[in-house]
Write an enzyme that holds these catalytic residues in place. Structure first.
Site, PDB file in Angstrom:
ATOM      1  N   GLY A 170       0.818  -1.198   0.000  1.00  0.00           N
ATOM      2  CA  GLY A 170       0.000   0.000   0.000  1.00  0.00           C
ATOM      3  C   GLY A 170       0.852   1.247   0.000  1.00  0.00           C
ATOM      4  CB  CYS A 171       0.110   4.713  -1.053  1.00  0.00           C
ATOM      5  SG  CYS A 171      -1.548   4.904  -0.358  1.00  0.00           S
ATOM      6  CE1 TYR A 172      -1.271   8.177   4.364  1.00  0.00           C
ATOM      7  CE2 TYR A 172      -3.222   6.792   4.181  1.00  0.00           C
ATOM      8  CZ  TYR A 172      -2.650   8.048   4.273  1.00  0.00           C
ATOM      9  OH  TYR A 172      -3.445   9.175   4.287  1.00  0.00           O
TER      10      TYR A 172
END
Length: 343
Positions: free
Chosen positions: A146-148
């Protein structure tokens, strides 16, 4: 090498098109969506007379016959079903959703979808490119982070692995641009709600929390549950992670910068900022870079870590292509050597 993209009408799919169109080794064989039989430029007019391919229906057998790699840029709850269709077919799968990142029970609790079969998710390699190269190279099924988690884990990994922080002290203040929410209509991401505003959301219940904890525990079994708070920035692209950790050893900023520089010495997409300089999201926009800055507060013994990425690039499509490069034995930077956009 031929590649296909499923889920081309989302922002992640559009970024894959932008990258792969100029990639010297990958050829876009086909693009797919639940919307079909019209050219992609009608969905994204900026592609007019650049990419005129028609969106096609999703036929896993046909895609596997024609392509070497398929990118799944579809929402969670859908990607896992598609990944199952490609199982045992002669094709590599890179999934940009969260469907293959977590064990079934954890996934159902945080994502509120039915999980994929455990036998499938157990085969997936977590595609944090800088840390799991050998596993990625040997796999045909990649769970793109994921991005986070990408920004968070790249920022925390060196001190977590070296065990120089208190394992119960991790607090993460996370901020993302509105493109991280995708193209679906939502009140909070509409212009009137997001512009000139700054909003906290999913307090203590963001679905990326267990993904971060799972990877941190891989590096240090003593890591406790983290505090992870997400905010919406009134910008289109970008993620900034500010992490606060209590040092367990008497270390200064200079010493920790040396640790980070040595850790990421051979990773061209990780840029460690010099002492007393800190990155901002605009400085990585449109690129696959992750920029990291550090500072130790001698009064409190706490280390502050600032990590920034473009959520659509290093946080999604860029890292997916980086993983495809690793699978195929290409230089990781191939087709990804974008200078960040500025201003």
């Amino acid at each position: 090498m031929n590649v296909s993209i499923i889920g081309t009408t989302g922002y992640g799919g559009a970024e894959l098109l932008r990258i792969l169109h100029r990639h010297p080794e990958f050829k876009i064989q086909s693009i797919h969506s639940s919307k079909k039989d019209f050219p992609i430029w009608k969905e994204y007019p900026h592609l007019f007379e650049i990419i005129d391919d028609n969106l096609q229906n999703i036929n896993s057998s046909k895609i596997a016959e024609q392509s070497d790699i398929v990118f799944l840029a579809t929402p969670s709850g859908i990607s896992g079903q598609l990944a199952a269709e490609f199982e045992n077919k002669n094709i590599s799968v890179i999934d940009l959703s969260g469907d293959l990142r977590l064990p079934a029970v954890t996934y159902k609790k945080w994502y509120k979808h039915e999980p994929v079969n455990e036998s499938l998710s157990s085969k997936a390699v977590y595609g944090l490119s800088e840390w799991y190269k050998e596993e990625i190279k040997a796999s045909r099924l990649i769970a793109n982070p994921g991005c986070y988690p990408t920004a968070t884990l790249l920022g925390l990994a060196p001190v977590v692995k070296e065990k120089v922080i208190s394992p119960s002290s991790i607090i993460i203040d996370a901020k993302s641009g509105v493109s991280g929410a995708g193209r679906s209509l939502a009140r909070n991401t509409s212009f009137s709600e997001a512009n000139e505003n700054f909003r906290v959301y999913k307090v203590n219940e963001h679905q990326h929390t267990p993904e971060i904890e799972k990877q941190l525990s891989r590096w240090n079994n003593d890591i406790s549950p983290i505090t992870f708070t997400t905010h919406l920035l009134p910008i289109t692209r970008g993620i900034m992670i500010t992490a606060y950790v209590q040092l367990s050893e008497d270390l200064n900023t200079s010493q920790l910068l040396e640790l980070y520089q040595e850790t990421y010495r051979e990773n061209q997409f990780i840029r460690i900022r010099p002492e007393n300089t800190f990155p901002s999201v605009k400085e990585v926009a449109g690129s696959n870079y992750c920029d990291i800055g550090l500072h130790v507060d001698p009064r409190t013994g706490r280390l502050t870590i600032i990590s920034v990425i473009d959520n659509l690039m290093k946080g999604a499509a860029g890292q997916a292509v980086q993983n495809a490069n690793i699978i195929c034995g290409f230089e990781e930077t191939t087709g990804l050597d974008f200078i960040p956009m500025y201003p």
